[in-house]
Design a protein around this motif. Structure first.
Motif, short mmCIF file in Angstrom:
data_model
loop_
_atom_site.label_atom_id
_atom_site.label_comp_id
_atom_site.label_asym_id
_atom_site.label_seq_id
_atom_site.Cartn_x
_atom_site.Cartn_y
_atom_site.Cartn_z
N GLU A 293 -4.45 -4.98 -5.49
CA GLU A 293 -5.62 -4.77 -4.61
C GLU A 293 -6.55 -5.98 -4.68
OE1 GLU A 293 -5.21 -2.66 -2.59
OE2 GLU A 293 -4.50 -0.77 -3.37
N HIS B 268 2.02 1.78 -3.42
CA HIS B 268 0.93 2.34 -4.24
C HIS B 268 0.86 3.85 -4.05
CE1 HIS B 268 -1.44 -1.73 -3.92
NE2 HIS B 268 -0.32 -1.84 -4.64
N TYR C 130 -10.50 2.00 -8.03
CA TYR C 130 -9.48 1.89 -9.08
C TYR C 130 -10.12 1.60 -10.44
CZ TYR C 130 -5.33 2.46 -6.22
OH TYR C 130 -4.36 3.00 -5.43
N GLU D 168 0.84 -1.21 0.00
CA GLU D 168 0.00 0.00 0.00
C GLU D 168 0.87 1.26 0.00
OE1 GLU D 168 -2.83 -0.54 -0.80
OE2 GLU D 168 -3.78 -2.16 0.30
N ILE E 163 -1.62 -1.55 -9.98
CA ILE E 163 -2.05 -1.47 -8.58
C ILE E 163 -3.32 -2.29 -8.34
CG2 ILE E 163 -2.94 0.09 -6.79
CD1 ILE E 163 -0.98 2.22 -7.90
FE LIG Z 1 -3.23 0.16 -2.38
#
Ligand SMILES: [Fe+2]
Ligand SMILES: [Fe+2]
Length: 130
Positions: free
Chosen positions: A100, A28, A74, A25, A96
């Motif tokens: 996720e 990201h 996203y 994370e 990403i």
């Molecule tokens: Fe993330």
């Protein structure tokens, strides 16, 4: 936070998994901040409140819900990036969303449930797919 407060022998592996998620994370956030800076924006620094619980199952459910919501967001951002012709941004977001989705799968597995159907943001009803 979840990775450190999750207690109980049954959750040792899950806690380790969540610690790995936390590292991803952060990566990201750095990649997104780089894209926002490239586009001339200022990345936001105020995180959403985190739901906490002393019950491990409740905590994992909250985390699964976070990941589901994230995947939905996203999806929306990828569509927006594509519509704007921002293909590098789209590629970043796509890389990403793969992670996720893996987070979502890991949490569903930890809870011993099937991954729930994706959550679509309610704002996406202006119908670019018509
Ligand atoms: Fe993330
Ligand atoms: Fe995640």
């Amino acid at each position: 936070m979840y990775s450190q407060v999750l207690k109980g022998a049954a959750y040792t592996d899950v806690a380790r998994e969540l610690e790995a998620h936390a590292g991803e994370e952060l990566a990201h956030a750095i990649r997104i901040a780089k894209q926002i800076d490239y586009l001339g924006g200022m990345p936001g620094v105020t995180p959403k409140p985190v739901k906490t619980s002393n019950d491990p199952v409740e905590m994992l459910r909250a985390d699964l819900e976070n990941e589901r919501e994230t995947v939905g967001r996203y999806r929306e951002r990828i569509r927006q990036a594509e519509a704007m012709g921002e293909f590098a941004l789209s590629e970043t977001l796509r890389a990403i969303i793969v992670q996720e989705q893996e987070h979502e799968i890991d949490l569903a597995a930890a809870l011993d449930i099937d991954v729930p159907l994706p959550k679509e943001p309610s704002e996406r009803k202006t119908g670019e797919n018509k």
